[in-house]
Design a protein around this motif. Structure first.
Motif, PDB file in Angstrom:
ATOM      1  N   VAL A 236     -17.471 -34.267  -5.937  1.00 15.02           N
ATOM      2  CA  VAL A 236     -18.403 -34.673  -6.990  1.00 15.02           C
ATOM      3  C   VAL A 236     -17.599 -35.177  -8.186  1.00 15.02           C
ATOM      4  N   HIS A 237     -18.075 -36.257  -8.791  1.00 15.93           N
ATOM      5  CA  HIS A 237     -17.391 -36.841  -9.945  1.00 15.93           C
ATOM      6  C   HIS A 237     -18.272 -36.731 -11.185  1.00 15.93           C
ATOM      7  N   GLY A 238     -17.655 -36.321 -12.248  1.00 10.56           N
ATOM      8  CA  GLY A 238     -18.368 -36.187 -13.511  1.00 10.56           C
ATOM      9  C   GLY A 238     -17.376 -36.081 -14.639  1.00 10.56           C
ATOM     10  N   ASP A 239     -17.853 -35.637 -15.767  1.00 13.98           N
ATOM     11  CA  ASP A 239     -17.004 -35.507 -16.943  1.00 13.98           C
ATOM     12  C   ASP A 239     -17.673 -34.531 -17.886  1.00 13.98           C
ATOM     13  N   ARG A 240     -17.055 -34.295 -19.008  1.00 14.78           N
ATOM     14  CA  ARG A 240     -17.653 -33.431 -20.014  1.00 14.78           C
ATOM     15  C   ARG A 240     -17.308 -33.968 -21.389  1.00 14.78           C
ATOM     16  N   LEU A 241     -18.093 -33.597 -22.373  1.00 14.24           N
ATOM     17  CA  LEU A 241     -17.821 -34.015 -23.734  1.00 14.24           C
ATOM     18  C   LEU A 241     -18.334 -32.971 -24.712  1.00 14.24           C
ATOM     19  N   LEU A 242     -17.750 -32.964 -25.897  1.00 15.92           N
ATOM     20  CA  LEU A 242     -18.232 -32.096 -26.955  1.00 15.92           C
ATOM     21  C   LEU A 242     -19.519 -32.685 -27.520  1.00 15.92           C
ATOM     22  N   VAL A 243     -20.468 -31.820 -27.793  1.00 18.36           N
ATOM     23  CA  VAL A 243     -21.752 -32.258 -28.348  1.00 18.36           C
ATOM     24  C   VAL A 243     -21.735 -31.992 -29.845  1.00 18.36           C
ATOM     25  N   PHE A 244     -21.878 -33.060 -30.631  1.00 13.84           N
ATOM     26  CA  PHE A 244     -21.899 -32.937 -32.085  1.00 13.84           C
ATOM     27  C   PHE A 244     -23.304 -33.232 -32.608  1.00 13.84           C
ATOM     28  N   GLN A 245     -23.591 -32.666 -33.778  1.00  8.26           N
ATOM     29  CA  GLN A 245     -24.908 -32.874 -34.381  1.00  8.26           C
ATOM     30  C   GLN A 245     -24.969 -34.165 -35.177  1.00  8.26           C
ATOM     31  N   ASP A 246     -23.845 -34.550 -35.768  1.00 10.88           N
ATOM     32  CA  ASP A 246     -23.816 -35.694 -36.678  1.00 10.88           C
ATOM     33  C   ASP A 246     -22.870 -36.756 -36.128  1.00 10.88           C
ATOM     34  N   ASP A 247     -23.278 -37.998 -36.219  1.00 10.06           N
ATOM     35  CA  ASP A 247     -22.409 -39.083 -35.741  1.00 10.06           C
ATOM     36  C   ASP A 247     -21.846 -39.910 -36.893  1.00 10.06           C
ATOM     37  N   GLY A 423       5.590 -17.068 -34.442  1.00  8.92           N
ATOM     38  CA  GLY A 423       6.526 -17.119 -33.328  1.00  8.92           C
ATOM     39  C   GLY A 423       6.120 -18.105 -32.253  1.00  8.92           C
ATOM     40  N   LEU A 424       4.825 -18.362 -32.145  1.00  5.47           N
ATOM     41  CA  LEU A 424       4.315 -19.353 -31.185  1.00  5.47           C
ATOM     42  C   LEU A 424       4.260 -20.756 -31.778  1.00  5.47           C
ATOM     43  N   GLY A 425       4.623 -20.888 -33.061  1.00  6.68           N
ATOM     44  CA  GLY A 425       4.571 -22.203 -33.705  1.00  6.68           C
ATOM     45  C   GLY A 425       3.161 -22.653 -33.989  1.00  6.68           C
ATOM     46  N   ILE A 426       2.239 -21.698 -34.157  1.00  3.74           N
ATOM     47  CA  ILE A 426       0.828 -22.014 -34.399  1.00  3.74           C
ATOM     48  C   ILE A 426       0.539 -21.870 -35.886  1.00  3.74           C
ATOM     49  N   ALA A 427       0.067 -22.945 -36.507  1.00  2.00           N
ATOM     50  CA  ALA A 427      -0.263 -22.921 -37.924  1.00  2.00           C
ATOM     51  C   ALA A 427      -1.647 -22.339 -38.171  1.00  2.00           C
ATOM     52  N   GLU A 428      -2.559 -22.525 -37.226  1.00  2.00           N
ATOM     53  CA  GLU A 428      -3.935 -22.045 -37.405  1.00  2.00           C
ATOM     54  C   GLU A 428      -4.549 -21.779 -36.041  1.00  2.00           C
ATOM     55  N   MET A 429      -5.237 -20.640 -35.932  1.00  3.13           N
ATOM     56  CA  MET A 429      -5.965 -20.317 -34.711  1.00  3.13           C
ATOM     57  C   MET A 429      -7.271 -19.656 -35.109  1.00  3.13           C
ATOM     58  N   ARG A 430      -8.380 -20.177 -34.591  1.00  4.87           N
ATOM     59  CA  ARG A 430      -9.697 -19.680 -34.973  1.00  4.87           C
ATOM     60  C   ARG A 430     -10.558 -19.482 -33.730  1.00  4.87           C
ATOM     61  N   LEU A 431     -11.404 -18.461 -33.786  1.00  5.04           N
ATOM     62  CA  LEU A 431     -12.443 -18.306 -32.773  1.00  5.04           C
ATOM     63  C   LEU A 431     -13.668 -19.068 -33.261  1.00  5.04           C
ATOM     64  N   LEU A 432     -14.174 -19.965 -32.436  1.00  2.16           N
ATOM     65  CA  LEU A 432     -15.367 -20.740 -32.781  1.00  2.16           C
ATOM     66  C   LEU A 432     -16.527 -20.293 -31.912  1.00  2.16           C
ATOM     67  N   ARG A 433     -17.698 -20.207 -32.516  1.00  2.00           N
ATOM     68  CA  ARG A 433     -18.913 -19.847 -31.783  1.00  2.00           C
ATOM     69  C   ARG A 433     -19.867 -21.033 -31.770  1.00  2.00           C
ATOM     70  N   GLY A 434     -20.678 -21.093 -30.715  1.00  5.13           N
ATOM     71  CA  GLY A 434     -21.691 -22.143 -30.620  1.00  5.13           C
ATOM     72  C   GLY A 434     -21.127 -23.535 -30.410  1.00  5.13           C
ATOM     73  N   ILE A 435     -20.023 -23.652 -29.650  1.00  4.41           N
ATOM     74  CA  ILE A 435     -19.449 -24.975 -29.349  1.00  4.41           C
ATOM     75  C   ILE A 435     -20.348 -25.665 -28.326  1.00  4.41           C
ATOM     76  N   GLY A 436     -20.831 -26.829 -28.658  1.00  2.00           N
ATOM     77  CA  GLY A 436     -21.711 -27.575 -27.751  1.00  2.00           C
ATOM     78  C   GLY A 436     -20.904 -28.340 -26.717  1.00  2.00           C
ATOM     79  N   ILE A 437     -21.174 -28.077 -25.444  1.00  2.00           N
ATOM     80  CA  ILE A 437     -20.469 -28.742 -24.344  1.00  2.00           C
ATOM     81  C   ILE A 437     -21.510 -29.342 -23.401  1.00  2.00           C
ATOM     82  N   CYS A 438     -21.370 -30.600 -23.081  1.00  2.00           N
ATOM     83  CA  CYS A 438     -22.230 -31.240 -22.084  1.00  2.00           C
ATOM     84  C   CYS A 438     -21.370 -31.608 -20.881  1.00  2.00           C
ATOM     85  N   GLU A 439     -21.683 -31.024 -19.731  1.00  2.00           N
ATOM     86  CA  GLU A 439     -21.020 -31.361 -18.479  1.00  2.00           C
ATOM     87  C   GLU A 439     -22.016 -32.115 -17.608  1.00  2.00           C
ATOM     88  N   TYR A 440     -21.557 -33.171 -16.974  1.00  2.00           N
ATOM     89  CA  TYR A 440     -22.472 -33.972 -16.173  1.00  2.00           C
ATOM     90  C   TYR A 440     -21.762 -34.518 -14.940  1.00  2.00           C
TER      91      TYR A 440
END
Length: 703
Positions: A236-247, A423-440
């Protein structure tokens, strides 16, 4: 066999999401066709209809009409019995039925064909075969003793059903142990063996004349036996994208708004916008019939120069006069002069050349998506249940704190987390909630998930795999191709690397960057480098990244290396989260924002979000180490491989270390290497002698 159905509910998508999916499908078919028709080492050109579904070919070009599709929620499917091929469990007699509607009537006659005395002595022990004949054209058929032949004289396909020795039409299927290729049919009457050999009807019809001319070979049309339960029967072939509210920013990707995109990118990455001089500004205003505005402006500036020379003038008076001039400058800059401001030539070239960029690798699209993510998620906000949308993983909210810790313990945990992030060279790491994902999903292929296959009998020839649409279904009073869409709101981790450390890492490995002013951020230089790569057919980023699969073929360049660094770090995080959360590797997804040195790792799945990542982070919290997720990622043993020396020699990426299921990976496991993190080798495509210095070594202060 599962079939699409018209009984699924319609998936309601925003205009920007639906439009983006339409563009992605068009690009997917176009790039697939380009690669499949390349036909390396074939003796003939590959017809377009052997590469993609005929229903997307219009006037000899690939054109996907999104109006021919229907977005559906994949809740239901239809089924039909397949394959309708059967073999007797006692004697091996083969029988089949052409149609499910006649199966019962046909089955009643199976017994009469029994070679051991007819219906009276038949064991009536029939087994449905789960082995089918598949071809890269997308065709699939039940296994059969029949085979098709190209009649050169009549220029047509003929079917041969009978034994070539005695003319009998009954056969037994012999299934010796070992691979399916060892199976064969045996004539009931004379025991003459017959090879399982079938030719794909459509491909044979197209290539038959070329076979006569010795420009095509039989290996191109031969079908091959595969288990119907195997993935080779149906990709099966498809893709996914982030779903944003504002364009607001995404709209700048429109070809008609390239000038706005140039200004946004220039501002975002520290490029100075070329300003208009006074002569140009006066001319533009007078041509627009606004001469009086310019004359008033000149009077204000003249007055300011006079006042500045006067003794006893207060700073407040001067500031007020300058404020009036600045206010006029700002008003003009946002209106009449807006279309005249110029971005740097390098950014203008990149923005205007993006028509040739593959969307999933387009750094300008990544930059715009990151801007949108920043506004909608990273800057905070609150969900309906009171939880914060974005939480720093070191400064935890009430839902992420381990139970029973004192304020002093929480401060220790924050300090320990900061140390491990550094130590991991990470400047910022955040937990995000409610990330919109569309898989098709919208299409399928057989025998291969890539645009070409290679078989031993065809030598080094690359034979085209056809990408086929899902068949149309009845929707209201019309027939449309279904696009099966799943829209989810899930949790994820946003990670941003330290820009100074990435620059040091590039410098330590002698990876050059385009020259730029000190104010220009690394992301701007990466965009410039990407544009330069796209002008060279040996280094460009195509959908399937063929150029980066060649061993030792390319010199070190900044964009591919930063991409590989981010991608490998994302897989390292996925592997760690999988082992500590109980989620399998395939239940994660990733999204890269290369110019912003960032990536997003999120949970993907068809079930509701149960807060697995929040629970994992809370459970793994520890005042002594901050969080065991970070501690594990920093542990050198977590980046060792069971095939260490062999893996390092072959590019530092294999199923024992950083590879994940292909459907979860944004590149199907290309541009990955542990060497970018820990050294001990280099990526497969690198032609430079010597091992890399790992990014984690740079972060730890080890040169």
């Amino acid at each position: 066999m599962a079939l699409p159905t018209g009984h699924n509910m319609r998936q309601v998508l925003s205009n920007v999401t639906a439009h983006t999916i339409g563009e992605q499908i068009q690009e997917y078919f176009s790039t697939w066709a380009d690669r499949a028709t390349k036909g390396d080492n074939l003796s003939h050109d590959v017809p377009l209809e052997l590469a993609v579904d005929k229903r997307v070919i219009v006037d000899g070009a690939v054109r996907v009409a999104i109006g021919e599709f229907e977005f559906q929620i994949p809740d239901r499917a239809e089924y039909k019995p397949f394959p309708l091929a059967f073999v007797c469990g006692r004697c091996g007699l083969y029988r089949n039925s052409r149609d499910a509607n006649t199966l019962q009537r046909d089955a009643e006659r199976f017994r009469s064909a029994c070679p051991d005395g007819g219906a009276r002595n038949c064991a009536d022990d029939w087994e449905q075969l789960d082995v089918v004949l598949a071809h890269w054209s997308g065709a699939v058929e039940p296994i059969t003793p029949e085979y098709r032949h190209w009649h050169s004289g009549r220029q047509e396909i003929q079917s041969i059903n009978n034994c070539s020795n005695c003319g009998n039409d009954r056969f037994k299927l012999r299934r010796p142990p070992g691979p399916l290729g060892n199976w064969y049919f045996e004539c009931v009457s004379c025991q003459q063996p017959r090879q399982i050999l079938q030719r794909d009807r459509e491909t044979l019809k197209t290539l038959g004349p070329l076979i006569d001319a010795k420009l095509a070979i039989w290996a191109e049309v031969n079908m091959e036996p595969v288990s119907y339960r195997a993935s080779a029967a149906y990709y099966v072939h498809g893709d996914r994208l982030l779903v944003f509210q504002d364009d607001k920013y995404l709209a700048q990707l429109n070809d008609r708004q390239t000038a706005d995109l140039e200004r946004i990118i220039s501002t975002q990455y520290g490029y100075p916008i070329a300003s208009l001089d006074d002569t140009d500004r006066e001319r533009i205003l007078r041509e627009a019939g606004r001469s009086k505005e310019w004359e008033s402006y000149e009077q204000l500036r003249s007055l300011l120069r006079t006042v500045e020379m006067m003794p006893g003038v207060t700073a407040e008076m001067l500031e007020a006069q300058r404020g009036q001039i600045a206010k006029q400058d700002e008003e003009w800059a946002g209106s009449i002069f807006k279309s005249y401001a110029q971005a740097p030539e390098s950014i203008t070239a990149a923005c205007r050349g993006r028509r040739d960029y593959v969307r999933k690798h387009d750094p300008l699209r990544m930059a715009v998506e990151h801007l949108t993510l920043q506004e909608e998620k990273l800057r905070g906000g609150e969900m309906a249940d009171g939880k914060a949308v974005s939480v720093d993983v070191a400064i935890l909210d009430a839902f992420l704190r381990p139970d029973g810790l004192s304020e002093a313990d929480l401060r220790r945990q924050e300090t320990a987390s900061r140390q491990r992030l550094a130590g991991l060279g990470i400047a910022e790491m955040r937990l995000l909630r409610g990330i919109g994902i569309c898989e098709y999903s919208f299409a399928y292929s057989r025998t291969s998930a890539s645009p070409f296959v290679m078989r031993d009998k065809a030598g080094d020839a690359e034979m085209p795999v056809r990408l086929r649409l899902f068949d149309k279904v009845e929707v209201s009073d019309d027939s449309k191709h279904p696009i099966l869409c799943s829209v989810q709101q899930n949790e994820g981790f946003y990670v941003k690397l330290d820009e100074d450390l990435v620059r040091q890492w590039l410098d330590a490995n002698n990876i050059p960057l385009p020259p730029a002013a000190s104010s220009v951020r690394l992301g701007g230089q990466l965009i410039e480098n990407f544009h330069a790569l796209q002008s060279d057919r040996n280094t460009r980023f195509t959908r399937f990244l063929d150029e980066y699969r060649r061993e030792g073929a390319l010199p070190r360049q900044a964009y591919p290396y930063v991409y590989t660094l981010l991608h490998t770090m994302a897989h390292h995080l996925i592997d760690t989260c999988s082992s500590m959360s109980g989620l399998d590797l395939g239940s994660f997804g990733e999204h890269l924002f290369v110019p912003d040195l960032s990536f997003l790792v999120y949970r993907r799945g068809t079930t509701m979000d149960l807060g697995n990542l929040s629970s994992m982070w809370r459970d793994q919290g520890d005042p002594d180490v901050g969080n065991h997720v970070l501690e594990h990622m920093l542990n050198p043993s977590s980046l060792r491989c069971g095939s260490e020396s062999v893996c390092n020699h072959r590019g530092g990426a294999c199923p024992d270390c950083v590879l994940i299921p292909e459907n979860a990976c944004v590149t199907r496991n290309e541009l990955l290497s542990r060497s970018v993190l820990v050294g001990r080798g280099k990526p497969r495509f690198d032609s430079t002698q010597g091992h890399l210095v790992g990014y984690l070594d740079i972060a730890a202060g080890r040169p």
